[in-house]
Each structure stands twice: as structure tokens, then as C-alpha cells.
Design an enzyme around this catalytic site. Structure first.
Site, short mmCIF file in Angstrom:
data_model
loop_
_atom_site.label_atom_id
_atom_site.label_comp_id
_atom_site.label_asym_id
_atom_site.label_seq_id
_atom_site.Cartn_x
_atom_site.Cartn_y
_atom_site.Cartn_z
N HIS A 55 0.88 -1.29 -0.03
CA HIS A 55 0.11 0.02 -0.04
C HIS A 55 0.82 1.13 -0.12
O HIS A 55 1.99 1.18 0.53
CB HIS A 55 -0.78 0.19 1.27
CG HIS A 55 -2.27 -0.83 0.99
ND1 HIS A 55 -3.04 -0.85 1.90
CD2 HIS A 55 -2.29 -2.02 0.27
CE1 HIS A 55 -4.08 -1.84 1.54
NE2 HIS A 55 -3.50 -2.51 0.68
N GLU A 57 0.94 4.02 1.83
CA GLU A 57 1.43 4.44 3.12
C GLU A 57 2.84 3.61 3.59
O GLU A 57 3.66 3.81 4.09
CB GLU A 57 0.40 4.26 4.22
CG GLU A 57 -0.85 4.99 4.00
CD GLU A 57 -1.93 4.22 3.19
OE1 GLU A 57 -1.65 3.41 2.20
OE2 GLU A 57 -3.06 4.24 3.74
N CYS A 85 -6.45 1.93 5.78
CA CYS A 85 -6.96 0.74 6.08
C CYS A 85 -6.02 0.38 7.44
O CYS A 85 -5.24 1.04 8.18
CB CYS A 85 -6.66 -0.35 5.06
SG CYS A 85 -4.97 -0.95 5.12
N CYS A 88 -2.52 -0.31 7.61
CA CYS A 88 -1.77 1.00 7.39
C CYS A 88 -1.76 1.67 8.63
O CYS A 88 -0.81 2.32 9.18
CB CYS A 88 -2.00 1.55 6.30
SG CYS A 88 -1.50 0.79 4.56
#
Lengths: 153, 153
Positions: A55, A57, A85, A88
Site C-alpha cells: 500500500h 503508506e 486501512c 496501514c
């Protein structure tokens, strides 16, 4: 319409989101800033990198930690185009990031209020300052991405 | 005392935990197995790698995904010496892993029942089979690690 001001750091996160889109990835972008400098940046790469953890992040935080030579990102601010999410959010809290600036809400998986509350994630004692930009552009980017994805099936 | 049988895969996860300990890292180890083969392995490396995401599970899952050339680890089983945290549990669920074998409980951060319930993490529709080994060795490893850490401060 309410006037919102986006700073250069957030615009860089948006730029990362567009890079993800250009690779047919979920359009989310992120930068990590410390002492006025961008020390990490990333965009979603789960498909391209064949990595479920890739992801925006996670990539930006890993890069920032590498730049500082420690996993402790105390004093850093994370800018991200979409509500992070649970994975993260949990990483953000672990990494000691002090402030998170979020573009758009993520009602299905967002852990900054949508499906979980960041303040309740361990370590609980540590509080994070959260700024919501209500960035319609980043929200629209997601909507159109998933619309396109569905039309292909 | 209840008799518990540990298979070779779990013993490999334990071996990884000991590797972490030998580097002064939090002693957690993990392997990912598919079709009888270990396709990913990892141990905690947050300090050594200066990476807050470098938990045993994240490393093992990234390696497994790389080996398969896709982020979808459908049909894979993850063996881990300690109950995964929210970050790792969320990643496990995202990566479509079907079964998780856990050694010891982690009361402060464990997301397989301790502070969160894996079945409630998104995507909610997807269920994961969970096997608890109640491995006292892995639990003791953690206790002695943190005891040593505290004595140094």
C-alpha cells in the site's frame, strides 16, 4: 462550497495517486514529511509488485524509516489521499508518526473512523493528530477507478 | 499436561523466532506453506532493518507472494509463533491466506481474539481457519526477551 487549502506535501501525495492510476493500481498516494522535507513517498503497487502489503503508506513509511536509519518516525507527518486501512493505520501508530493528513474517506476499510478508530489501536497511550481535507478529487479518483474495474469484468 | 503435536512447518517458524532472538529482535518467527512447500519465511527485523513494518509475518508473506508472482495467497497456511498484531492480521486477511496456525497468545496486541477479532476485519465475508497450539516455549521466549530488555534500561 467550503474553501480548502492543500499544501505542497498533499499535492505530492496526489501526484503519487495519479502514478498508481497510470499503472492500473488502486489510486492512493502518500508522502511522509519530517522537518519540512519529504523523506518517503509511495503509491499503491499491490498488483505490479505482487505484494499484498504494498500500500502507498507502507511503501512511504518504509522509505522514510530507511532514510532516517530507524523505525521510529517521531515528529513526522504522513499525507495520504485516502483514509488508511487497518494494516496501514496500525503501522502508522507503530512507527510513532505524530500527525496524519487524509484526503478522502474510505467507508469500507478506513481505520480513522470508518470501520475502526485510530485512537483505540495499540499502543493506546499514543495519540495522533488527524486532519481531514475532504478532498473530492481523491474520492472521485477511487470511484472512477472501481467503476472502470467493474466494467471490465 | 495436554499433549500437543507440532509439525515440521511450525518447528521452522520456531527456528525463525530463534534467529530473531540471536539478533536481539523480538523473538517471533513465521513460515508460509502452500502445497506442502515453505514458500516464505521470516522473523522480526524491525531494529536490524530499521523498518517498522518488518514483522515476521509481513516478511514471510511478501516472500511467499514474490515466489508465487501474485499477492493472492489463496490456499496457503501461515504458521507463526505468536498471535499476530492488527497490522499483520489485516495483511493476512488481505492476502487471502486460508489458515493460520498460532503458537502463543499475545494479550497486548494480538488480533486473533486478544484485542481484536480476525473475523471482524475487512474483508468480512472471508473466513480464516485458526489453530492454536498453546506453545509455551514461544510464550516463554517472549517473556524472557522483554525481561532482559527491561533489565538493560
Amino acid at each position: 462550497m467550503e474553501e480548502v487549502l492543500y499544501d505542497n506535501y498533499y499535492m505530492e501525495a496526489r501526484r503519487e495517486a495519479l502514478l498508481a492510476l497510470s499503472k492500473d493500481e488502486v489510486p492512493v498516494g502518500c508522502v511522509v514529511v519530517k522537518d519540512g522535507e519529504i523523506i518517503g513517498r509511495g503509491h499503491n503497487m499491490t498488483e505490479t509488485a505482487a505484494d499484498p502489503s504494498a500500500h502507498a503508506e507502507v511503501i512511504a513509511i518504509r522509505e522514510a524509516a530507511k532514510a532516517l536509519g530507524t523505525w521510529r518516525l517521531t515528529g513526522a507527518t504522513l499525507y495520504v489521499t485516502l483514509e488508511p486501512c487497518l494494516m496501514c493505520a496500525s503501522l502508522i501508530k507503530k512507527s510513532r508518526i505524530g500527525k496524519v493528513v487524509i484526503g478522502a474517506i474510505e467507508p469500507e476499510e478506513g481505520a480513522f473512523g470508518s470501520v475502526a478508530s485510530i485512537s483505540l489501536l495499540p499502543p493506546r497511550g499514543r495519540q495522533i493528530e488527524v486532519v481531514w481535507l475532504k478532498d473530492e478529487f481523491s474520492g472521485d479518483l477511487m470511484t472512477s477507478y472501481f467503476k472502470k474495474l467493474r466494467s471490465r469484468r
